[in-house]
Structure formats: C-alpha cells, structure tokens
Design an enzyme around this catalytic site. Structure first.
Site, mmCIF file in Angstrom:
data_model
loop_
_atom_site.group_PDB
_atom_site.id
_atom_site.type_symbol
_atom_site.label_atom_id
_atom_site.label_comp_id
_atom_site.label_asym_id
_atom_site.label_seq_id
_atom_site.Cartn_x
_atom_site.Cartn_y
_atom_site.Cartn_z
ATOM 1 N N ASN A 110 9.395 2.032 -8.870
ATOM 2 C CA ASN A 110 8.538 3.746 -8.787
ATOM 3 C C ASN A 110 9.439 4.396 -7.399
ATOM 4 O OD1 ASN A 110 6.404 5.695 -9.228
ATOM 5 N ND2 ASN A 110 5.196 4.805 -8.215
ATOM 6 N N SER A 161 2.296 -50.707 -1.709
ATOM 7 C CA SER A 161 0.429 -49.878 -2.456
ATOM 8 C C SER A 161 0.762 -49.192 -1.718
ATOM 9 C CB SER A 161 -0.358 -50.432 -1.456
ATOM 10 O OG SER A 161 -0.183 -51.609 -0.165
ATOM 11 N N VAL A 171 0.950 -1.217 0.373
ATOM 12 C CA VAL A 171 0.164 0.117 -0.031
ATOM 13 C C VAL A 171 0.857 1.246 -0.233
ATOM 14 C CG1 VAL A 171 -0.017 -0.136 2.418
ATOM 15 C CG2 VAL A 171 -1.817 1.546 0.933
ATOM 16 N N GLY A 224 -3.461 -3.073 -2.052
ATOM 17 C CA GLY A 224 -1.743 -3.441 -1.116
ATOM 18 C C GLY A 224 -2.250 -3.724 0.508
ATOM 19 N N LEU A 228 5.569 -48.152 4.683
ATOM 20 C CA LEU A 228 7.044 -47.580 4.089
ATOM 21 C C LEU A 228 7.762 -48.516 3.377
ATOM 22 C CD1 LEU A 228 7.486 -44.260 5.074
ATOM 23 C CD2 LEU A 228 5.945 -44.149 3.618
ATOM 24 N N SER A 229 8.582 -48.495 2.056
ATOM 25 C CA SER A 229 10.094 -49.102 2.207
ATOM 26 C C SER A 229 10.697 -48.986 3.063
ATOM 27 C CB SER A 229 11.055 -49.096 0.475
ATOM 28 O OG SER A 229 11.562 -49.524 0.735
ATOM 29 N N GLY A 230 11.355 -50.358 4.041
ATOM 30 C CA GLY A 230 11.921 -50.696 4.787
ATOM 31 C C GLY A 230 11.379 -50.443 6.403
#
Length: 624
Positions: free
Chosen positions: A148, A534, A18, A96, A461-463
């Site tokens: 500006n 999955s 603003v 603004g 998860l994997s692991g």
C-alpha cells in the site's frame, strides 16, 4: 449498498502493521464495490469537513467508536460484508497494534484467506512479521499481499520489486508459499477495483481480481462432513441439533456418527436455522441448519457429526504449532482451555518440543516455557478423548485458540501426525463368546514355581539398551531357577505381529497384542520381560490395565543423542536420510513414562550395573 446474489461467501482476514493503511484500504474497497451503506459516503464527507480534512479519509468508514478516531488505532475485530460479481465476502478487520494481537487470533481463526498489508515506505516491520507468522500457524494458505501507499514512492517499479522480494523471502522462510502481491494506492483507489496509468508496468490482476480467483470456500464442500453441534433446542415438540456445516455436505437419510461419544443416528429432517425455511433435503459447507434424528440419544454442544466412512480421529494427545501471546509464559505441566469448532476442552502441556523467535530462529536446548510472541511446537494431553482433525486434513477444524482462564493466550494449528486413532483400538469384534474360568489360580502356580509371576515392561527409545538388558536379565533370573520369558519387539514382529507395519495405528495394535500375550504368560506363572519401544503412553496404560497389580513399567532412560550415537541397527542413520519414515524420536513421538516403577539410566551406567538394578527389583517383587 450493493445487492448480493445467492453466491458462496469467502471469509477474509485483513492484517498488517498499525498505520500501514488497512482501514483506508477497506473503506475504499467498500466504496469501489458499491458496498457502502446508504448515506455513508455523504456522512464521510461531512466528518472530513468537520475535521478540516480536504482529502476523504476512507479509514473513518470503519471507525465504530469515537475513541478509535481520536487514537487513530483500530481496537477490535470488525466484520464487513461486500460483494463482487463473482462472490460474497466477509472481511474480518483484525487490529494491527501489538496490544491487540489476541483479537487478531480470534478473527483469523475463522478466515479462509488473508490480505496482508505492507507499507511501501516502511516495508516488513515487527508486527507485519508477527501477523505473517500467525497466518502460517493458523494454516491460512491463500494470501494476498497488498503493498500500500505506492503513491508515496512515486509508483516506482524498481522499489516495488525490491520490497516484493523481501516479502516473498520472509514468507517462504516461515513455510508460506509465494503469494499474490499487488501494488495499490488505497487513498487514490489505484489497483483496487480498477487500473490506472500509474501502474502500466504491473500486468497482473487488481486486488479484486486476485480475490475473485481464490478457490477456498468451494473446496470445503468436497471435504468429509464435519458438523459441530452448537446447541440442542426443542421446537414444536421436536429436538433439533443446531450448528453450521463446516465441511462436506449432508442429506436427509444419511447415517451420522457423533464424536467423541460414538453415538449413531439417521437424519430425519433438515431444518432451516435460525429462520424456518421450506423443507430442505441437503445442506453443504457454510450453511447454518438444524437436524432432527431418528433416535433419542444424548448429544450435546461440542459433539462432532460426521459420516460413518470418514470419521474424525479420537485421541487424548496431539501436537500443535502455536503462537504465544500471554505475558505469562506457557510452561510444561500447565493446563489451558482450547477451542476449535464448538469444542472446548481442558488440556495439559505435556512437552514443549521446539521454540522459535519471531525471526524463525530455533532456540537450542531443552525447553520448559514459551514466552510472549514466541512460536512453538508443543504436545497437549487431555484426560478424555477428543474428536480432532489435523489442519492438513481439515483447515476449518484444524485451527484452535488457547485460553488462559477467560483470556485468549495463543492460537495455532492441530497436528495429529505420529499418533494413533484411539477410536477402534481394543474394541472386540467377536460375538457369542463366553470366558472359561481356570481351575488353577495364581497362588497355586506361585507355590509350584516358588515365585510370583509378573510383567516387567521395558520401554525406551531405540538404542537405549532394552533388548540387551532384557536378555541379560532373563539369563540372570534363569540361573536363579526362576521361570521367565522375554517378549522382544523385533522377535514378535517375525511371527505374531508380522502383519503389522509402523503406522501409528499399527504401533498401537502391536502393543495391544503384546499386552494381551504378556498377560496370558503372566497367568501361566511366568516372569514376563517385555522389550518394546512402546512409544505411546496410552498404549502402555492399556497394557497395565489388563493386570494392574502385576504390571511394572521400567523406563530404560537414554536421551536421543546417546541412542543416535549408538545406533546399533543403523536405523537412526536411515531415518535421518529419509529411508525410514515415522521413526520414533525422529519423525514420530516418544512419550516417556510419567511415574514408572523403575528408571534405569543406561547413558551413565554400564550393562552390569543396569542388569543388577533390574534383577534386584524383580526379585523383591516376585519373592513368596
């Protein structure tokens, strides 16, 4: 007012803190392009005289309400049209002031490009940073920074360069490319349409020259067709599907697919809209039209028309980068309305994945809420499938606005990476087939085997320990003379699914096939133990739907840090170094079960304890 030619139109949102001079810049821009309404210049002079102002206040051009002049604050978005020799423009003036950021979201969601105004004396303030972040999250990449009030620093080139570097560094930190930066004095009209001796040191283009160099609108016609249905009207006994061609083009005779309903039809006529025009054979991005089609199919507002070879994605879950504006925090489990194109849908917050403050600093720890003015990556889920495009694929429809009741609460861009297209999954291609009814039923098999069959679906998860547990559970059941079989993720990919990779669609197809095989083995009387990541909740639900009474979801629960520390196959290390793309938990999502039949905590329990928990559960289920 300047007469415009039949040229393309570029939509530009103008934002900034603003009092940094946006309204003055716009007023002067309209004057310098000869785009002021007739008599407006004289009216402006009179207003300034009445207020005792010697210098013309160009900001008064936009002040639609007396209250705005009195408060010296723009309070609503305003659309202004002007033109150059190169093209037509629609300038969206977004507020603004911090209170009106919601209006800025609404305006910027429709923009092709942006002007970010920065005061030469004050530099990048809080609201400037907020607006820049909003532009980034809404996916606006064509940005012109206007520094500006350069006259207030005596047209100092060194100060301009210092501020330009600060602006560039910040925008780069939030993922925006280094933009065009133009020094201007809006009040004096310097470097807007013409140069002056004060800017002999600036060799690059003026504001208008930079805008004319933008190539945004033209690119939309080269994207796949996206025609959101705004409404359906009856006119002269014709049923007309009305909307705006957002991207691509369409012609009479084209075959269309309407998503998410998946209905198809061929275009018979293209009608001018809202005013009838001469017969139209083709329409391109940006044109508002009506269509008549060759079938009486059910199509309503929110359906998305496309060509058959470039369909949008169908999904009920996706991620989004958002900026939150509501004073009430966004929380996991909350439901909101979203809008993109003409689609409106109710979405549930499945997870909050990452949260950043306005300085782009990520918060640590598990996130359950996003507070006002924070940036976040979230996952949204809806009951029904939606037709969506990722912002990376379609900037016009990849942006969304979030509503809390009827109020704008936030906005951002849609991310579909890591999720499969659900359009074709599970749809049979075979024809002229008839199912054969078996003579042996499940009760007969259970009597012969002395136990019931069932599917025990290990996911995690994997692991996390799925394969280890599955093999050990099978051995324990075998020792009890139970009839079992293990379907393991890696083993299946050696044979049945050797033709599948690890894209989201291939992952989904992998689980679809396993679900079918598991169901067949279950029908044969076996206790089936599956061990698959999955990752997608919908895929597991599809597998459950094949045998809902016999399906048991077992969540092998171990957090990402635990699994990554174990890393038995070295896959996390490869994923972290970029050798494996779309690895679950790193580059691709994992959706934990919402209500599994059994949860096994492998982080805090050893293998023996976990195996006993699973075996006890299975024995209780399959006993006759």
């Amino acid at each position: 007012m300047k007469k415009t030619k039949n040229l393309e139109t570029l939509n530009i949102v103008i934002v900034g803190h603003v009092d940094h001079g946006k309204s003055t810049l716009i007023g002067r821009l309209l004057h310098d392009t000869d785009s002021l309404p007739e008599g407006k210049h004289e009216e402006l002079k009179k207003i300034c005289e009445d207020r005792g102002t010697e210098v013309l206040e160009w900001s008064f051009v936009l002040d639609a309400f007396q209250a705005e002049r009195d408060q010296a604050v723009t309070i609503d978005t305003t659309q202004i049209r002007f033109a150059t020799e190169a093209r037509n423009y629609t300038l969206i003036d977004a507020p603004g002031h911090k209170q009106f950021l919601k209006n800025m979201i609404s305006g910027a969601s429709q923009a092709d490009a942006a002007i970010l105004v920065v005061d030469a004396q004050e530099g990048m303030l809080e609201q400037t940073c907020m607006h820049a972040n909003l532009l980034s999250l809404l996916g606006i990449r064509q940005i012109l920074v206007v520094i500006n009030k350069i006259d207030l620093i005596d047209y100092d080139q060194k100060k301009f360069k210092t501020l330009s570097k600060q602006v560039t560094d910040y925008l780069t930190s939030i993922g925006l490319k280094v933009p065009h930066i133009v020094p201007v004095s809006a009040r004096n009209g310097d470097m807007i349409a013409t140069r002056s001796d004060n800017f002999s040191w600036h060799k690059k283009g003026t504001l208008l020259e930079v805008l004319d160099s933008f190539d945004v609108g033209a690119s939309y016609s080269r994207l796949p067709l996206r025609f959101p249905i705004q409404d359906v009207y009856r006119h002269d006994e014709k049923r007309i599907l009305v909307g705006r061609v957002e991207t691509g083009s369409l012609s009479v005779g084209d075959k269309l697919v309407f998503s998410p309903s998946d209905e198809t039809a061929t275009i018979q006529t293209i009608e001018g809209w809202p005013e009838p025009k001469k017969p139209i054979k083709k329409a391109e991005a940006g044109e508002c039209i009506g269509l008549t089609i060759d079938k009486s199919i059910f199509v309503e507002r929110g359906e998305l028309a496309s060509h058959t070879k470039s369909l949008p994605m169908l999904t009920n879950v996706f991620r989004a980068n958002i900026f939150w504006l509501s004073s009430t925090p966004l929380k996991v489990g909350n439901t909101y309305r979203i809008r993109y194109g003409t689609t409106e849908a109710s979405m549930n917050v499945q997870s909050i994945d990452r949260v950043f403050d306005n300085e782009n600093v990520e918060r640590e720890g598990a996130e359950t809420e996003v507070c006002r003015n924070e940036i976040a990556e979230i996952t949204l889920r809806t009951k029904n499938h939606l037709a969506v495009d990722s912002f990376a694929d379609n900037p016009r429809l990849g942006r969304m606005v979030i509503y809390e009741k009827y109020d704008i609460a936030g906005g951002g861009s849609i991310l579909t990476e890591g999720y499969p297209d659900q359009r074709t999954l599970g749809k049979p291609k075979s024809t002229n087939i008839t199912a054969v009814k078996a003579l042996i039923n499940p009760d007969m098999r259970a009597k012969q085997f002395e136990h019931k069959s069932g599917i025990f679906w290990l996911t995690g998860l994997s692991g996390s320990g799925k394969s280890t547990l599955a093999i050990a559970v099978e051995q324990a059941l075998y020792e009890r003379t139970m009839h079992t079989y293990v379907l393991d993720g890696d083993n299946v990919r050696y044979g049945l699914n050797s033709d599948l990779g690890f894209s989201p669609e291939d992952r989904a197809e992998n689980i679809r096939r396993i679900g079918e095989v598991a169901n067949l083995l279950k029908d044969s009387g076996l206790i089936v133990i599956t061990s698959f990541i999955s990752p997608y909740r919908e895929d597991r639900q599809r597998a459950r739907a094949l045998a809902p009474e016999s399906f048991h979801e077992i969540y092998v629960d171990a957090d990402l840090e635990t699994c990554e520390n174990r890393d038995p196959k070295g896959l996390y290390k490869k994923a972290r170094t970029g050798k494996i793309k779309d690895f679950t938990g790193i580059g691709s999502p994992y959706e934990p079960p919402e209500a599994p039949e059994l949860v096994i905590n492998t982080k805090d329990n050893n293998v023996e304890v976990c195996v006993k928990q699973i075996v006890d559960y299975i024995m209780n289920v399959v006993k006759t």
